[in-house]
Design a protein around this motif. Structure first.
Motif, mmCIF file in Angstrom:
data_model
loop_
_atom_site.group_PDB
_atom_site.id
_atom_site.type_symbol
_atom_site.label_atom_id
_atom_site.label_comp_id
_atom_site.label_asym_id
_atom_site.label_seq_id
_atom_site.Cartn_x
_atom_site.Cartn_y
_atom_site.Cartn_z
ATOM 1 N N ALA A 7 36.566 13.921 -32.544
ATOM 2 C CA ALA A 7 37.591 13.782 -33.157
ATOM 3 C C ALA A 7 38.523 12.505 -32.572
ATOM 4 N N VAL A 8 38.669 12.731 -31.196
ATOM 5 C CA VAL A 8 39.643 11.666 -30.685
ATOM 6 C C VAL A 8 39.401 10.235 -31.010
ATOM 7 N N ALA A 9 38.262 9.662 -31.362
ATOM 8 C CA ALA A 9 37.729 8.449 -31.908
ATOM 9 C C ALA A 9 38.750 7.977 -33.028
ATOM 10 N N ALA A 10 39.128 9.040 -33.972
ATOM 11 C CA ALA A 10 39.743 8.746 -35.138
ATOM 12 C C ALA A 10 41.264 8.273 -34.663
ATOM 13 N N SER A 11 41.865 8.361 -33.265
ATOM 14 C CA SER A 11 43.016 8.083 -32.714
ATOM 15 C C SER A 11 43.134 6.430 -32.591
ATOM 16 N N ASP A 12 41.709 5.728 -32.650
ATOM 17 C CA ASP A 12 41.899 4.406 -32.398
ATOM 18 C C ASP A 12 42.029 3.602 -33.756
ATOM 19 N N PRO A 13 43.090 2.917 -34.035
ATOM 20 C CA PRO A 13 43.278 2.408 -35.384
ATOM 21 C C PRO A 13 42.425 1.006 -35.235
ATOM 22 N N THR A 14 41.892 0.354 -34.227
ATOM 23 C CA THR A 14 41.401 -0.789 -34.272
ATOM 24 C C THR A 14 40.085 -0.622 -33.712
ATOM 25 N N PRO A 15 38.956 0.033 -34.153
ATOM 26 C CA PRO A 15 37.777 0.079 -33.508
ATOM 27 C C PRO A 15 36.998 -1.206 -33.617
ATOM 28 N N ALA A 16 36.202 -1.510 -32.349
ATOM 29 C CA ALA A 16 35.605 -2.869 -32.494
ATOM 30 C C ALA A 16 34.029 -2.569 -32.813
ATOM 31 N N LEU A 17 33.700 -3.836 -33.512
ATOM 32 C CA LEU A 17 32.053 -3.923 -33.595
ATOM 33 C C LEU A 17 31.302 -4.819 -32.665
ATOM 34 N N ILE A 18 30.475 -4.242 -32.040
ATOM 35 C CA ILE A 18 29.641 -5.027 -31.074
ATOM 36 C C ILE A 18 28.275 -5.146 -31.256
ATOM 37 N N VAL A 19 27.888 -6.462 -31.353
ATOM 38 C CA VAL A 19 26.348 -6.810 -31.710
ATOM 39 C C VAL A 19 25.989 -7.490 -30.352
ATOM 40 N N GLN A 20 24.859 -6.978 -29.933
ATOM 41 C CA GLN A 20 24.342 -7.595 -28.518
ATOM 42 C C GLN A 20 22.870 -7.656 -28.565
ATOM 43 N N ALA A 21 22.365 -8.895 -28.148
ATOM 44 C CA ALA A 21 21.130 -9.100 -27.898
ATOM 45 C C ALA A 21 20.539 -9.241 -26.581
ATOM 46 N N TYR A 22 19.444 -8.798 -25.975
ATOM 47 C CA TYR A 22 18.873 -8.768 -24.631
ATOM 48 C C TYR A 22 17.780 -9.721 -24.628
ATOM 49 N N LEU A 23 18.086 -10.942 -23.802
ATOM 50 C CA LEU A 23 17.276 -12.022 -23.883
ATOM 51 C C LEU A 23 16.137 -11.917 -22.880
ATOM 52 N N PHE A 24 16.664 -10.873 -21.644
ATOM 53 C CA PHE A 24 15.645 -10.868 -20.710
ATOM 54 C C PHE A 24 16.071 -9.237 -20.268
ATOM 55 N N SER A 25 14.892 -8.573 -19.809
ATOM 56 C CA SER A 25 15.120 -7.133 -19.273
ATOM 57 C C SER A 25 13.890 -6.853 -18.445
ATOM 58 N N ALA A 26 14.331 -6.337 -17.177
ATOM 59 C CA ALA A 26 13.144 -6.110 -16.216
ATOM 60 C C ALA A 26 13.737 -5.610 -14.828
ATOM 61 N N ASP A 27 13.220 -4.325 -14.631
ATOM 62 C CA ASP A 27 13.431 -3.702 -13.308
ATOM 63 C C ASP A 27 15.124 -3.629 -12.894
ATOM 64 N N GLY A 28 15.796 -3.463 -14.007
ATOM 65 C CA GLY A 28 17.386 -3.172 -13.853
ATOM 66 C C GLY A 28 18.015 -4.397 -14.030
ATOM 67 N N TYR A 29 17.266 -5.661 -14.170
ATOM 68 C CA TYR A 29 17.951 -6.947 -14.416
ATOM 69 C C TYR A 29 18.086 -7.343 -15.871
ATOM 70 N N ALA A 30 19.140 -7.905 -16.163
ATOM 71 C CA ALA A 30 19.167 -8.357 -17.844
ATOM 72 C C ALA A 30 20.049 -9.201 -18.219
ATOM 73 N N VAL A 31 19.863 -9.945 -18.904
ATOM 74 C CA VAL A 31 20.691 -10.830 -19.616
ATOM 75 C C VAL A 31 21.145 -10.764 -20.903
ATOM 76 N N ARG A 32 22.243 -10.432 -21.221
ATOM 77 C CA ARG A 32 22.625 -10.006 -22.595
ATOM 78 C C ARG A 32 23.810 -11.146 -23.395
ATOM 79 N N VAL A 33 23.502 -11.318 -24.429
ATOM 80 C CA VAL A 33 24.579 -12.344 -25.548
ATOM 81 C C VAL A 33 25.298 -10.969 -26.397
ATOM 82 N N ARG A 34 26.645 -11.199 -26.394
ATOM 83 C CA ARG A 34 27.227 -10.327 -27.294
ATOM 84 C C ARG A 34 28.345 -11.019 -28.251
ATOM 85 N N VAL A 35 28.409 -10.465 -29.106
ATOM 86 C CA VAL A 35 29.357 -10.845 -30.385
ATOM 87 C C VAL A 35 30.180 -9.737 -30.564
ATOM 88 N N GLN A 36 31.460 -9.917 -30.404
ATOM 89 C CA GLN A 36 32.453 -8.498 -30.692
ATOM 90 C C GLN A 36 33.621 -9.026 -31.703
#
Length: 207
Positions: A22-51
């Protein structure tokens, strides 16, 4: 830099949540995040995000969500290292949001989520409601400028997944939660909740 704004390291703890609290409703301006993972291996990653501002239509495709963000979006590229003891190297740099959006729309491994923020006790928490193939996953996180010790854990946090690689976004981009949600729930019911006990004293809401 990390989301907490403290240089090229992030200090966080992450928790599985059964449903949007219910506490999520207290945020009047939630954000949309869409992110792509261009590389991911052994705990390393490269991410591109739009928010940007949270959308009205949560059933749109990742490409439609990116398009809906329009001029209000922010673009970033982040390089991540493996997580150790709640600490992870994370170097984040700004990208032109148009370029970031075009990369995300063309990427194969994408995660979309709506992020709510709330101040609980002495900490700022985020609650992520995942969309698309990762529905119905909900995770909560807390970040600090240093190791997250002596944490007051809200009641909606069912179990800690800080050290469970399955709940890292790069894993979810390749193996969406919707495909293994039932299996995980059975696992949780059988094993019960667990919390990291090497980061000071955990304090649980209501105890």
């Amino acid at each position: 830099m990390s989301e907490s704004g403290f240089g090229d390291f992030e200090y966080e703890r992450k928790f599985f949540v059964r449903e949007l609290p219910a506490v999520a409703a207290s945020d009047p301006t939630p954000a949309l995040i869409v992110q792509a993972y261009l590389f991911s291996a052994d705990g390393y990653a490269v991410r591109v995000r739009v928010q940007g501002p949270g959308p009205a239509d949560l059933h749109a495709t990742p490409g439609e969500l990116v398009e809906a963000l329009g001029e209000e979006s922010i673009g970033t590229m982040t390089a991540k290292g493996p997580a150790v003891g709640g600490t992870r190297y994370e170097a984040e740099r700004e990208l032109d949001p148009m370029v970031a959006g075009q990369i995300v729309r063309r990427a194969e491994h994408v995660v979309a989520k709506v992020r709510y923020s709330a101040w609980l006790g002495e900490d700022g928490w985020i609650i992520d409601r995942f969309l698309g193939a990762n529905t119905p996953l909900v995770l909560s996180e807390v970040e600090r400028g240093g190791p997250v010790v002596d944490l007051a854990i809200p009641a909606f946090c069912v179990t800690e997944v800080s050290e469970d690689d399955r709940f890292r976004n790069e894993y979810l981009a390749h193996h969406p939660f919707g495909g293994w949600a039932d299996e995980y729930r059975r696992e949780l019911d059988a094993l019960g909740p667990t919390f990291v006990d090497t980061l000071g004293r955990n304090q649980f809401e209501g105890t």
